[in-house]
Write a protein that holds these residues in place. Structure first.
Motif, mmCIF file in Angstrom:
data_model
loop_
_atom_site.group_PDB
_atom_site.id
_atom_site.type_symbol
_atom_site.label_atom_id
_atom_site.label_comp_id
_atom_site.label_asym_id
_atom_site.label_seq_id
_atom_site.Cartn_x
_atom_site.Cartn_y
_atom_site.Cartn_z
ATOM 1 N N CYS A 95 0.820 -1.211 0.000
ATOM 2 C CA CYS A 95 0.000 0.000 0.000
ATOM 3 C C CYS A 95 0.861 1.272 0.000
ATOM 4 C CB CYS A 95 -0.959 0.000 1.186
ATOM 5 S SG CYS A 95 -2.184 -1.315 1.052
ATOM 6 N N ASP A 122 -1.265 -3.454 -3.749
ATOM 7 C CA ASP A 122 -1.485 -2.013 -3.819
ATOM 8 C C ASP A 122 -0.151 -1.315 -4.094
ATOM 9 O OD1 ASP A 122 -4.179 -2.415 -3.547
ATOM 10 O OD2 ASP A 122 -4.358 -1.463 -1.581
ATOM 11 N N TYR A 168 -1.940 2.987 -7.079
ATOM 12 C CA TYR A 168 -3.371 3.289 -6.916
ATOM 13 C C TYR A 168 -3.873 3.873 -8.221
ATOM 14 C CZ TYR A 168 -3.289 2.073 -2.056
ATOM 15 O OH TYR A 168 -3.198 1.357 -0.891
ATOM 16 N N HIS A 199 -5.885 -2.386 -6.146
ATOM 17 C CA HIS A 199 -5.616 -1.083 -6.776
ATOM 18 C C HIS A 199 -4.635 -1.147 -7.945
ATOM 19 C CE1 HIS A 199 -8.127 1.393 -4.266
ATOM 20 N NE2 HIS A 199 -7.715 0.706 -3.220
ATOM 21 N N ASP A 258 -3.001 -4.484 2.957
ATOM 22 C CA ASP A 258 -4.313 -3.938 2.610
ATOM 23 C C ASP A 258 -4.937 -3.006 3.631
ATOM 24 O OD1 ASP A 258 -6.841 -3.673 1.151
ATOM 25 O OD2 ASP A 258 -7.686 -4.962 2.697
ATOM 26 N N HIS A 290 -3.806 -0.823 5.898
ATOM 27 C CA HIS A 290 -3.172 0.460 6.240
ATOM 28 C C HIS A 290 -3.052 0.617 7.754
ATOM 29 C CE1 HIS A 290 -4.938 2.160 2.195
ATOM 30 N NE2 HIS A 290 -4.339 0.995 2.054
ATOM 31 N N SER A 295 -0.002 4.700 2.299
ATOM 32 C CA SER A 295 -1.447 4.891 2.077
ATOM 33 C C SER A 295 -2.169 5.203 3.383
ATOM 34 C CB SER A 295 -2.050 3.643 1.447
ATOM 35 O OG SER A 295 -1.404 3.349 0.218
#
Ligand SMILES: [Fe+2]
Length: 512
Positions: A161, A188, A191, A244, A390, A392, A422
């Motif tokens: 992320c 991720d 994005y 993403h 995922d 965060h 993220s």
């Protein structure tokens, strides 16, 4: 100090985002490049602007990657259709003791990306590699093959992320500087969406990625953070993906023709920009098992490409073929740490009073989770550690075959890692909801959502140790890395323990 997140927010507030966000519609490559430089981006010297990387180590092989992109934010590169690229592998950073070399064609059909599956290497060795093309040399990358036989220790990291618009990659800078055998990316990586104010602050919408041109530009922008390039050049990566890389919460098996076309563009751009070992750029086979000597088995899962919709009675998150492969792997697993690379949370995360926080994770696929974890319990699979991204935010969970039955045995541990950049929920949300999540989920042992970073794992035959590394401030590219806390799992004993020395560190939930 330069701060791309706040710069973007200020520009959005002034209604002048088009002058700042490099992926705005209508910018020429030169304008996009200038806008990216304003946000702190930089690239290596052309044509190897995006750096180098290596991936998917086997005992005799790694994949070497680069992409020729003299104008990183352009779709079509100012290059011939085919460019010959030389690659070299050596035992030393000066590239004098050469052990393998060759040439490969970089084609505009795949964005002039290069994927070299080098074979014939020796197990458990560090190598260096370099590309040359068009009279120029790339930077030198470092990689490592998997060992065979007994291994006393492995050190690796996970990352997940990394929204470019949410901050600088100080966490990747930390990863680049760690002494590691490899890195795992949990998804991720990019994005696709246009929002640039943070995942939970929709203060502006820019254009989302839809076409191959869009996804290529986005990957090239992300590679414009030098810390990400440094991490790839420093360590080989095993990769999976999450949503993403294509679009939020998608299912790979659903959608009409426009979505199928978008998905194909996203998959191709993902392949073009990463060290993936794959015969097909359009339907990469991501789920696979890799061995790190006799110490550790990595089971890499693909929880996107083959899934059905959420919340169906007979829904699937794995798809039939991958599910059979996973169940067979559980039945036939050898004595080693069993590490699952799992992009989204496996453990139940129930809301107080019923229902789940998110059904895009395994909570939306209840019958399949019961089947998989029931199989872990009945086959007696031991030493299961699940590594997850995922959310965060960081979690530690006990895994049970039936999360609602506290008399069912603990069969493994899930470590969910902080994001690289993220946005997490607000400190207020975390403070209020940490204890609520803990009370509603007796298997949840730890929650911390106010920080950004990555996990480092030190694994010996006796112990699996997880160090949660965090950065001080994602607005600072040079933000120092510290260890927030450390957990461990002992071999042959299900369940995790927090290091007493760090058990007093700030967290929004800790099971007493
Ligand atoms: Fe994410």
């Amino acid at each position: 100090m330069l701060n791309r997140r706040d710069l973007l927010r200020a520009a959005a507030a002034a209604g002048a985002l088009g002058t700042v966000w490099p992926l705005s519609a209508g910018l020429s490559p030169a304008q996009a490049h200038a806008a990216a430089l304003d946000l702190g981006a930089s690239w290596d010297a052309a044509p190897f602007t995006l750096g180098v990387g290596s991936g998917d180590p086997l005992p005799d092989s790694v994949v070497l990657w680069t992409r020729l992109a003299p104008e990183p934010l352009a779709f079509e590169q100012p290059l011939p259709e085919i460019v010959e690229v030389e690659w070299t592998v050596a035992l030393d950073r000066t590239m004098r003791s050469r052990v393998a070399s060759g040439t490969i064609a970089a084609s505009n059909l795949l964005g002039h990306s290069v994927h070299v599956p080098v074979h014939g290497l020796r197990a458990g060795r560090t190598y260096y590699y370099q590309f040359s093309a068009l009279g120029k040399r790339s930077r030198v990358g470092r990689t490592r093959t998997a060992p065979v036989g007994p291994v006393s220790k492995v050190r690796f990291a996970t990352a997940n992320c990394q929204a470019f618009h949410d901050g600088f990659y100080a966490a990747h800078r930390g990863i680049a500087q760690e002494n590691l055998d490899f890195v795992v990316h949990l998804g991720d990586y990019i994005y696709e969406h246009g929002q640039v104010g943070g995942a939970h602050v929709r203060d502006h919408e820019g254009p989302a990625a839809l076409s191959l041109a869009d996804y290529r530009r986005r990957h090239a922008l992300y590679k414009g953070d030098p810390s990400l390039r440094d991490a790839h050049a420093a360590h080989p990566f095993y990769l999976t993906w999450d949503d993403h890389e294509v679009v939020n919460d998608y299912s790979g098996t659903e959608g009409a023709a426009p979505f199928v076309k978008r998905r194909a563009a996203a998959y191709q751009a993902w392949y073009e920009h990463l060290p993936i070992r794959s015969g097909s750029a359009l339907e990469p086979r991501i789920h696979r098992r890799r061995e790190w000597g006799s110490l550790l088995d990595l089971t890499v899962l693909d929880l996107r490409q083959h899934r059905s919709a959420q919340n169906l009675a007979n829904g699937t998150i794995l798809g039939a073929e991958q599910k059979k492969w996973l169940l067979d792997g559980i039945s036939g697993a050898r004595e080693a740490w069993q590490v699952w690379i799992n992009s989204i949370m496996l453990s139940q995360l129930a809301r107080p009073g019923g229902g789940y926080y998110f059904t895009d994770q395994w909570d939306g696929y209840l019958s399949e989770r019961r089947e998989v974890l029931g199989h872990v319990a009945t086959t007696g699979l031991e030493d299961l550690v699940v590594l997850t991204g995922d959310w965060h935010s960081a979690f530690v969970d006990d895994i049970r075959p039936d999360f609602d039955d506290l008399s069912s045995p603990v069969i493994g541990t899930e470590f969910t890692a902080h994001s690289i950049t993220s946005s997490a929920y607000s400190p207020e949300w975390n403070a209020a909801n940490g204890p609520v999540m803990g009370a509603a989920n007796p298997h949840l042992k730890y929650f911390e959502g106010n920080r950004y970073g990555y996990d480092v794992y030190e694994v010996t035959p006796r112990r699996f140790t997880t160090h949660m590394r965090v950065i001080g401030d994602r607005r600072d590219a040079a933000s120092p890395v510290t260890t927030l806390t450390t957990f461990h799992v002992d071999r042959g004993k299900a369940g995790s323990f927090e290091d007493p020395a760090t058990a007093g560190s700030p967290a929004q939930y800790r099971r007493p």
